[in-house]
Design a protein around this motif. Structure first.
Motif: not given
Length: 304
Positions: A107-110, A112-134
């Motif tokens: 959607q054409e929202l204000r 929007i690039r920030f939200f796209r980046t926010a949702f993509y950030l976990p993909v480029v984060t270490s699985t090990v680091a994420i798993s420790v947080v979870w």
């Protein structure tokens, strides 16, 4: 007057020279690929017919590893069931959530690039680091999940990764959250490739948003959906890191996946031949599943 020199004819014609040039550029990559994939798979296949503990010479035992795998190993059957549970739990939920997110992010929202980046950030984060947080999020006493469930009035909160009934759902939740951004980007690319005039024509004909979604968006997104499902099935059959870090296959093997079981047999019990037999079996299962998906895609994927 001196004689005119004749032009020198090359030894090879243009076509042959182009093929040799292309082959020269491709050779290093093909060589590395052959060394790291073909050789590794061939070695695993050979080891699957041997008994080898890394320290003594391999001993040829024929199909004994495969016979034991299918007839006398309850732990492997449990790991296979758990892996199938992950595939059934992750693939449909992840695909649907990725598509929903992609539609929202299209959607054409204000900002929007920030939200796209926010949702993509976990993909480029270490699985090990994420798993420790979870692990902390799933903590039964101090984790955020049970804290919010307590605020909602839930008294009998789950034990999550420490509970046999909830360990697999906990792994599924973490895995979907981790990779949803990647598949969202694939769907986003598919959505932006749909011609806008189709929606304009549908609006002129009085089609509702829901009808446009079912009649235009979903059919034209079917190639992307097919790609997402194929990739998701393959990656989920190989689920490992989350299991290794968050539960180590426990409690009591309730979250153990096939790849984690292969790892334990190979590098904890030093049963390299037996682990190779499991790896070859998993490869065959993934290969057949992928072939079936390509066979069935003719029924529902539209490329035009």
């Amino acid at each position: 007057m001196g004689k005119l020199s004749r032009p020198v004819r090359p030894l090879l014609n243009l076509r042959t020279r182009e093929i040799l040039t292309a082959g020269g550029f491709l050779l290093p990559n093909v060589g590395v690929w052959a060394l790291t994939h073909v050789f590794a798979v061939g070695m695993a296949l050979w080891l699957s017919f041997n008994d080898w503990d890394l320290f003594s010479p391999p001993k040829f035992i024929g199909l004994a590893n495969y016979v034991r795998l299918f007839t006398d190993d309850r732990n492997f059957r449990r790991a296979a069931f758990n892996t199938l549970y992950y595939v059934i739990g992750i693939v449909p939920l992840s695909t649907a959530l990725s598509l929903a997110l992609a539609i929202a992010m299209n959607q054409e929202l204000r900002a929007i690039r920030f939200f796209r980046t926010a949702f993509y950030l976990p993909v480029v984060t270490s699985t090990v680091a994420i798993s420790v947080v979870w692990i902390w999020l799933f903590n039964p006493d101090r984790g955020l999940f049970n804290y919010f469930l307590g605020l909602l009035g839930v008294t009998n909160t789950p034990g999550w990764i420490y509970d046999m009934a909830w360990s697999k759902p906990a792994i599924i939740i973490q895995n979907i959250w981790h990779y949803v951004g990647y598949y969202m980007v694939l769907f986003l690319g598919g959505l932006q490739g749909i011609p806008a005039h189709l929606y304009e024509a549908a609006e002129v004909d009085g089609a509702t948003r829901w009808q446009q979604f079912w009649k235009i968006t979903l059919p034209l997104l079917s190639p992307t959906t097919f790609l997402v499902i194929v990739l998701r099935v393959i990656s989920t059959f190989q689920i490992f890191e989350e299991v290794y870090v968050m539960t180590e296959g426990g409690p009591w093997g309730s979250s153990q996946s096939v790849v984690y079981f292969i790892y334990k047999n190979a590098f904890e019990f030093f049963r390299m031949g037996y682990a190779s037999a499991m790896a070859i079996t998993l490869f065959a299962v993934i290969f057949v599943c992928t072939l079936l998906q390509f066979k069935l895609q003719r029924e529902w994927v539209h490329y035009e």
